[in-house]
Design a protein around this motif. Structure first.
Motif, PDB file in Angstrom:
ATOM      1  N   THR A   1       0.844  -1.197   0.000  1.00 18.36           N
ATOM      2  CA  THR A   1       0.000   0.000   0.000  1.00 18.36           C
ATOM      3  C   THR A   1       0.872   1.237   0.000  1.00 18.36           C
ATOM      4  N   LEU A   2       0.351   2.277  -0.606  1.00 16.10           N
ATOM      5  CA  LEU A   2       0.972   3.588  -0.585  1.00 16.10           C
ATOM      6  C   LEU A   2      -0.071   4.603  -0.156  1.00 16.10           C
ATOM      7  N   SER A   3       0.354   5.566   0.608  1.00 13.80           N
ATOM      8  CA  SER A   3      -0.502   6.691   0.964  1.00 13.80           C
ATOM      9  C   SER A   3       0.278   7.959   0.659  1.00 13.80           C
ATOM     10  N   PHE A   4      -0.293   8.799  -0.198  1.00 10.77           N
ATOM     11  CA  PHE A   4       0.353  10.039  -0.616  1.00 10.77           C
ATOM     12  C   PHE A   4      -0.302  11.222   0.093  1.00 10.77           C
ATOM     13  N   ASP A   5       0.498  12.067   0.712  1.00  9.90           N
ATOM     14  CA  ASP A   5       0.026  13.315   1.289  1.00  9.90           C
ATOM     15  C   ASP A   5       0.422  14.415   0.313  1.00  9.90           C
ATOM     16  N   LEU A   6      -0.562  15.080  -0.273  1.00 13.68           N
ATOM     17  CA  LEU A   6      -0.305  16.039  -1.341  1.00 13.68           C
ATOM     18  C   LEU A   6      -0.720  17.449  -0.954  1.00 13.68           C
ATOM     19  N   LEU A   7       0.064  18.408  -1.395  1.00 10.68           N
ATOM     20  CA  LEU A   7      -0.300  19.816  -1.329  1.00 10.68           C
ATOM     21  C   LEU A   7      -0.604  20.240  -2.756  1.00 10.68           C
ATOM     22  N   LEU A   8      -1.797  20.769  -2.963  1.00  9.84           N
ATOM     23  CA  LEU A   8      -2.218  21.165  -4.306  1.00  9.84           C
ATOM     24  C   LEU A   8      -1.800  22.599  -4.570  1.00  9.84           C
ATOM     25  N   GLY A   9      -1.541  22.885  -5.818  1.00 11.89           N
ATOM     26  CA  GLY A   9      -1.081  24.214  -6.218  1.00 11.89           C
ATOM     27  C   GLY A   9      -2.163  25.270  -6.080  1.00 11.89           C
ATOM     28  N   ASP A  10      -2.410  26.001  -7.128  1.00 13.44           N
ATOM     29  CA  ASP A  10      -3.347  27.128  -7.120  1.00 13.44           C
ATOM     30  C   ASP A  10      -4.786  26.616  -7.184  1.00 13.44           C
ATOM     31  N   VAL A  11      -5.274  26.109  -6.067  1.00 15.60           N
ATOM     32  CA  VAL A  11      -6.625  25.546  -5.980  1.00 15.60           C
ATOM     33  C   VAL A  11      -7.397  26.366  -4.962  1.00 15.60           C
ATOM     34  N   ARG A  12      -8.559  26.858  -5.369  1.00 17.96           N
ATOM     35  CA  ARG A  12      -9.326  27.747  -4.493  1.00 17.96           C
ATOM     36  C   ARG A  12     -10.675  27.179  -4.064  1.00 17.96           C
ATOM     37  N   SER A  13     -11.014  25.984  -4.519  1.00 24.87           N
ATOM     38  CA  SER A  13     -12.302  25.407  -4.155  1.00 24.87           C
ATOM     39  C   SER A  13     -12.210  23.891  -4.194  1.00 24.87           C
ATOM     40  N   LEU A  14     -13.199  23.238  -3.594  1.00 21.57           N
ATOM     41  CA  LEU A  14     -13.242  21.777  -3.646  1.00 21.57           C
ATOM     42  C   LEU A  14     -13.476  21.285  -5.072  1.00 21.57           C
ATOM     43  N   LYS A  15     -14.197  22.059  -5.870  1.00 21.12           N
ATOM     44  CA  LYS A  15     -14.423  21.687  -7.271  1.00 21.12           C
ATOM     45  C   LYS A  15     -13.098  21.692  -8.043  1.00 21.12           C
ATOM     46  N   GLU A  16     -12.272  22.707  -7.827  1.00 16.85           N
ATOM     47  CA  GLU A  16     -10.958  22.748  -8.469  1.00 16.85           C
ATOM     48  C   GLU A  16     -10.077  21.607  -7.964  1.00 16.85           C
ATOM     49  N   LYS A  17     -10.199  21.298  -6.675  1.00 17.43           N
ATOM     50  CA  LYS A  17      -9.433  20.190  -6.106  1.00 17.43           C
ATOM     51  C   LYS A  17      -9.782  18.894  -6.822  1.00 17.43           C
ATOM     52  N   ARG A  18     -11.072  18.640  -7.012  1.00 16.77           N
ATOM     53  CA  ARG A  18     -11.499  17.415  -7.711  1.00 16.77           C
ATOM     54  C   ARG A  18     -10.925  17.355  -9.123  1.00 16.77           C
ATOM     55  N   SER A  19     -10.819  18.516  -9.779  1.00 15.94           N
ATOM     56  CA  SER A  19     -10.306  18.529 -11.152  1.00 15.94           C
ATOM     57  C   SER A  19      -8.813  18.198 -11.207  1.00 15.94           C
ATOM     58  N   VAL A  20      -8.120  18.282 -10.067  1.00 15.92           N
ATOM     59  CA  VAL A  20      -6.709  17.897  -9.992  1.00 15.92           C
ATOM     60  C   VAL A  20      -6.572  16.447  -9.526  1.00 15.92           C
ATOM     61  N   VAL A  21      -7.321  16.073  -8.491  1.00 15.33           N
ATOM     62  CA  VAL A  21      -7.154  14.763  -7.860  1.00 15.33           C
ATOM     63  C   VAL A  21      -7.733  13.632  -8.718  1.00 15.33           C
ATOM     64  N   ARG A  22      -8.909  13.818  -9.267  1.00 14.03           N
ATOM     65  CA  ARG A  22      -9.551  12.735 -10.044  1.00 14.03           C
ATOM     66  C   ARG A  22      -8.705  12.231 -11.207  1.00 14.03           C
ATOM     67  N   PRO A  23      -8.085  13.108 -12.008  1.00 11.74           N
ATOM     68  CA  PRO A  23      -7.244  12.591 -13.092  1.00 11.74           C
ATOM     69  C   PRO A  23      -6.039  11.787 -12.600  1.00 11.74           C
ATOM     70  N   ILE A  24      -5.465  12.164 -11.459  1.00  5.74           N
ATOM     71  CA  ILE A  24      -4.340  11.412 -10.912  1.00  5.74           C
ATOM     72  C   ILE A  24      -4.799  10.028 -10.488  1.00  5.74           C
ATOM     73  N   VAL A  25      -5.931   9.963  -9.789  1.00  8.68           N
ATOM     74  CA  VAL A  25      -6.499   8.683  -9.357  1.00  8.68           C
ATOM     75  C   VAL A  25      -6.800   7.808 -10.575  1.00  8.68           C
ATOM     76  N   ALA A  26      -7.430   8.390 -11.589  1.00 11.01           N
ATOM     77  CA  ALA A  26      -7.780   7.625 -12.792  1.00 11.01           C
ATOM     78  C   ALA A  26      -6.541   7.128 -13.523  1.00 11.01           C
ATOM     79  N   GLU A  27      -5.501   7.953 -13.598  1.00 11.52           N
ATOM     80  CA  GLU A  27      -4.270   7.552 -14.279  1.00 11.52           C
ATOM     81  C   GLU A  27      -3.572   6.410 -13.545  1.00 11.52           C
ATOM     82  N   LEU A  28      -3.521   6.479 -12.229  1.00 12.39           N
ATOM     83  CA  LEU A  28      -2.930   5.386 -11.446  1.00 12.39           C
ATOM     84  C   LEU A  28      -3.677   4.083 -11.697  1.00 12.39           C
TER      85      LEU A  28
END
Length: 97
Positions: free
Chosen positions: A5-32
């Motif tokens: 198992t791996l657990s990644f603790d990430l700091l997101l760049g220029d993200v100002r809302s949970l909607k923007e956060k999802r637009s960064v996190v979901r593609p990473i999850v899908a790519e993995l």
């Protein structure tokens, strides 16, 4: 059988809302999931818009294959310019545990 198992603790760049956060996190999850056939999800910090925790698990019959997949997953996440990898926690479990 071996489990990693791996657990990644990430700091997101220029993200100002949970909607923007999802637009960064979901593609990473899908790519993995797509590239490495791992079980992966956002596992923590869902209410914080600049932090994310992604967890993944891999099962393999070969110890070398398991560690190779985990290494490649870690390199992929670390290579994403829109996130800063603050910490990675790795756990390995074998038949003898």
């Amino acid at each position: 059988m071996y489990v990693g198992t791996l657990s990644f603790d990430l700091l997101l760049g220029d993200v100002r809302s949970l909607k923007e956060k999802r637009s960064v996190v979901r593609p990473i999850v899908a790519e993995l999931h797509r590239k490495f056939a791992v079980s992966v999800a956002e596992t923590g910090d869902q209410d914080l818009h600049r932090r994310a925790e992604i967890g993944l698990a891999v099962v393999s019959g070969d110890w070398g294959h398991l560690t190779d997949v985990l290494d490649r997953c870690e390199r992929m996440v670390a290579g994403h310019p829109e996130v800063e990898l603050l910490a990675v926690r790795r756990r390995l479990h074998g038949d003898d545990e």
